[in-house]
Scaffold this motif. Structure first.
Motif, PDB file in Angstrom:
ATOM      1  N   PRO A   1       0.512  -1.366   0.191  1.00 10.29           N
ATOM      2  CA  PRO A   1      -0.243   0.050   0.223  1.00 10.29           C
ATOM      3  C   PRO A   1       0.658   1.145   0.155  1.00 10.29           C
ATOM      4  CG  PRO A   1      -0.790  -2.085   1.343  1.00 10.29           C
ATOM      5  CD  PRO A   1       0.263  -2.333   1.040  1.00 10.29           C
ATOM      6  N   ASP A   2       1.912   1.304   0.360  1.00 12.23           N
ATOM      7  CA  ASP A   2       3.337   2.678   0.461  1.00 12.23           C
ATOM      8  C   ASP A   2       3.307   2.745  -0.552  1.00 12.23           C
ATOM      9  OD1 ASP A   2       1.909   3.463   2.951  1.00 12.23           O
ATOM     10  OD2 ASP A   2       3.546   2.810   3.616  1.00 12.23           O
TER      11      ASP A   2
ATOM     12  N   GLU B   1      14.153  10.134   4.879  1.00 11.90           N
ATOM     13  CA  GLU B   1      13.216  10.133   6.584  1.00 11.90           C
ATOM     14  C   GLU B   1      12.389   8.691   5.961  1.00 11.90           C
ATOM     15  OE1 GLU B   1      10.621  13.453   4.856  1.00 11.90           O
ATOM     16  OE2 GLU B   1      11.720  14.466   5.513  1.00 11.90           O
ATOM     17  N   ILE B   2      12.163   8.656   7.076  1.00 11.11           N
ATOM     18  CA  ILE B   2      11.845   6.889   8.360  1.00 11.11           C
ATOM     19  C   ILE B   2      10.091   7.474   7.323  1.00 11.11           C
ATOM     20  CG2 ILE B   2      10.821   4.493   9.160  1.00 11.11           C
ATOM     21  CD1 ILE B   2      13.913   5.629   8.327  1.00 11.11           C
ATOM     22  N   GLU B   3       9.173   6.430   6.419  1.00  7.59           N
ATOM     23  CA  GLU B   3       7.379   6.521   6.338  1.00  7.59           C
ATOM     24  C   GLU B   3       6.956   4.929   6.848  1.00  7.59           C
ATOM     25  OE1 GLU B   3       7.277   6.476   2.573  1.00  7.59           O
ATOM     26  OE2 GLU B   3       7.512   8.753   2.202  1.00  7.59           O
ATOM     27  N   GLN B   4       7.738   4.511   6.697  1.00  8.48           N
ATOM     28  CA  GLN B   4       7.050   2.929   7.784  1.00  8.48           C
ATOM     29  C   GLN B   4       8.568   2.625   8.651  1.00  8.48           C
ATOM     30  OE1 GLN B   4       4.585  -0.930   6.951  1.00  8.48           O
ATOM     31  NE2 GLN B   4       5.026   0.820   5.541  1.00  8.48           N
ATOM     32  N   ALA B   5       8.026   1.825   9.236  1.00  5.88           N
ATOM     33  CA  ALA B   5       8.286   0.369  10.091  1.00  5.88           C
ATOM     34  C   ALA B   5       8.300  -0.133  10.958  1.00  5.88           C
ATOM     35  CB  ALA B   5       9.891   1.386  10.545  1.00  5.88           C
ATOM     36  N   ARG B   6       7.753  -0.863  10.508  1.00  7.20           N
ATOM     37  CA  ARG B   6       7.453  -2.389  11.506  1.00  7.20           C
ATOM     38  C   ARG B   6       7.015  -4.033  11.499  1.00  7.20           C
ATOM     39  NH1 ARG B   6       1.709  -2.470   7.817  1.00  7.20           N
ATOM     40  NH2 ARG B   6       1.261  -4.349   8.943  1.00  7.20           N
ATOM     41  N   ARG B   7       7.116  -4.376  12.820  1.00  6.67           N
ATOM     42  CA  ARG B   7       6.907  -6.465  12.867  1.00  6.67           C
ATOM     43  C   ARG B   7       5.741  -6.213  11.530  1.00  6.67           C
ATOM     44  NH1 ARG B   7      10.262  -7.486  17.197  1.00  6.67           N
ATOM     45  NH2 ARG B   7       9.679  -9.518  17.825  1.00  6.67           N
ATOM     46  N   VAL B   8       5.970  -7.265  11.735  1.00  8.46           N
ATOM     47  CA  VAL B   8       5.356  -8.716  10.568  1.00  8.46           C
ATOM     48  C   VAL B   8       5.442  -9.927  10.265  1.00  8.46           C
ATOM     49  CG1 VAL B   8       4.592  -7.083   8.629  1.00  8.46           C
ATOM     50  CG2 VAL B   8       6.191  -8.243   8.020  1.00  8.46           C
TER      51      VAL B   8
ATOM     52  N   MET C   1      17.593   1.873  10.166  1.00  7.13           N
ATOM     53  CA  MET C   1      16.658   3.560  10.660  1.00  7.13           C
ATOM     54  C   MET C   1      17.770   4.592  10.553  1.00  7.13           C
ATOM     55  SD  MET C   1      13.315   2.068  12.103  1.00  7.13           S
ATOM     56  CE  MET C   1      12.729   3.518  12.427  1.00  7.13           C
ATOM     57  N   HIS C   2      18.706   4.323  12.092  1.00 12.82           N
ATOM     58  CA  HIS C   2      19.565   5.008  11.660  1.00 12.82           C
ATOM     59  C   HIS C   2      20.585   5.354  10.672  1.00 12.82           C
ATOM     60  CE1 HIS C   2      21.918   7.901  14.594  1.00 12.82           C
ATOM     61  NE2 HIS C   2      22.815   6.871  14.714  1.00 12.82           N
ATOM     62  N   ALA C   3      20.786   4.440  10.435  1.00 13.61           N
ATOM     63  CA  ALA C   3      22.006   4.663   9.367  1.00 13.61           C
ATOM     64  C   ALA C   3      21.313   5.740   8.163  1.00 13.61           C
ATOM     65  CB  ALA C   3      22.392   3.573   8.710  1.00 13.61           C
ATOM     66  N   LEU C   4      19.727   5.017   7.676  1.00 13.33           N
ATOM     67  CA  LEU C   4      18.812   5.885   7.057  1.00 13.33           C
ATOM     68  C   LEU C   4      18.935   7.459   6.599  1.00 13.33           C
ATOM     69  CD1 LEU C   4      16.986   3.711   5.890  1.00 13.33           C
ATOM     70  CD2 LEU C   4      18.905   4.062   4.851  1.00 13.33           C
ATOM     71  N   GLN C   5      18.650   7.376   8.094  1.00 13.80           N
ATOM     72  CA  GLN C   5      18.916   9.005   9.224  1.00 13.80           C
ATOM     73  C   GLN C   5      19.933  10.152   8.428  1.00 13.80           C
ATOM     74  OE1 GLN C   5      17.022   8.684  12.636  1.00 13.80           O
ATOM     75  NE2 GLN C   5      15.019   8.871  12.074  1.00 13.80           N
TER      76      GLN C   5
ATOM     77  N   VAL D   1      11.166  -1.935   6.783  1.00 15.11           N
ATOM     78  CA  VAL D   1      11.357  -0.348   6.921  1.00 15.11           C
ATOM     79  C   VAL D   1      11.240   0.146   5.514  1.00 15.11           C
ATOM     80  CG1 VAL D   1      13.200   1.288   6.981  1.00 15.11           C
ATOM     81  CG2 VAL D   1      12.925  -1.055   8.525  1.00 15.11           C
ATOM     82  N   ILE D   2      10.514   1.406   5.773  1.00 17.32           N
ATOM     83  CA  ILE D   2      10.335   2.349   4.326  1.00 17.32           C
ATOM     84  C   ILE D   2      10.692   3.633   4.526  1.00 17.32           C
ATOM     85  CG2 ILE D   2       9.133   3.063   2.695  1.00 17.32           C
ATOM     86  CD1 ILE D   2       6.891   0.570   3.057  1.00 17.32           C
ATOM     87  N   ALA D   3      11.646   3.847   3.207  1.00 14.38           N
ATOM     88  CA  ALA D   3      12.360   5.148   3.550  1.00 14.38           C
ATOM     89  C   ALA D   3      12.778   5.940   2.734  1.00 14.38           C
ATOM     90  CB  ALA D   3      13.691   5.799   4.379  1.00 14.38           C
ATOM     91  N   ARG D   4      12.377   7.328   2.445  1.00 13.87           N
ATOM     92  CA  ARG D   4      12.703   8.159   1.377  1.00 13.87           C
ATOM     93  C   ARG D   4      13.789   9.226   1.308  1.00 13.87           C
ATOM     94  NH1 ARG D   4       8.206   9.513  -2.661  1.00 13.87           N
ATOM     95  NH2 ARG D   4       7.106   8.603  -1.673  1.00 13.87           N
TER      96      ARG D   4
END
Length: 229
Positions: free
Chosen positions: A27-28, A161-168, A152-156, A192-195
């Motif tokens: 969806p994202d 910009e982190i748009e989604q981070a979740r357990r699945v 996430m820290h490395a990407l920032q 993890v989804i980042a822009r």
């Protein structure tokens, strides 16, 4: 005694996890628009990317030891064989686990992603009930489980910009996929989804130049008076 699969990613539990991760991120990713997208996965069987109607062409590659196979062949220590800013979407589907150089692959993914593009990363969560099972089934192969918070820290730090981070996924490898509270907290995988931020163009500040008035005190008809005179 259960036997280990030749490929951990061909096992039924991991294939279910891959399906759960695809459903969670699709969806994202539907908002991604562009001509080219890159999928780096772990096997040719799992090289089917999400159906994204606004993206043109997918290039598929698989990590196999110290090489990339698929649409293009390359050595992992030589980087991805693409120019900078080549893709509007890069999907690393468990690829950071399978490569012998995860930090290098992440840097390469950042390099080939265009400003404003999306980077999606999936993997097995190292702080889950899957981790011991995963390491046992993959014994003899060099696999690295990455902590999502570190990614996430490395990407920032790289300007994302982190748009989604979740357990699945299921809490246990033998479980049945279902989206529940326990899945959100204890799921075996992560997404993890980042822009990537667009480059900021700083406009030049034009400084007014004092105008010298002729001795006669007259200006040409095309000259405008200003406060600097």
């Amino acid at each position: 005694m259960p036997q280990r699969d030749q490929s951990i990613y061909a096992s039924a539990p991991v294939r279910r996890l891959l399906d759960d991760q695809t459903r969670a991120m699709t969806p994202d990713l539907q908002r991604c628009v562009g001509d080219y997208a890159l999928l780096v996965g772990t096997s040719a069987e799992d090289a089917s990317p999400p159906a994204l109607p606004m993206l043109g062409c997918w290039i598929r590659m698989q990590v196999e030891g110290n090489r990339y196979q698929g649409d293009l062949l390359a050595a992992s220590d030589e980087g991805l064989p693409f120019i900078d800013d080549a893709f509007e979407l890069v999907l690393l589907q468990h690829a950071l686990e399978a490569t012998v150089m995860p930090a290098s692959l992440l840097e390469e993914a950042v390099r080939v992603l265009a400003p404003g593009g999306v980077l999606a990363i999936t993997g097995v969560h190292p702080m889950s009930a899957w981790a011991p099972w995963f390491r046992w089934r993959a014994r003899g192969k060099r696999l690295t489980l990455n902590m999502p918070l570190r990614l996430m820290h490395a990407l920032q730090q790289a300007g994302f910009e982190i748009e989604q981070a979740r357990r699945v996924g299921c809490v246990l490898p033998a479980g049945v996929s279902a989206y529940t509270i326990s899945t959100k907290l204890l799921g075996g995988g992560y997404v993890v989804i980042a822009r990537k931020r667009r480059r900021v163009v700083t406009p030049l500040k034009i400084r007014p130049t004092p105008l010298k008035v002729p001795a006669s005190g007259r200006l040409s008809p095309s000259t405008r008076r200003s406060a600097v005179i």
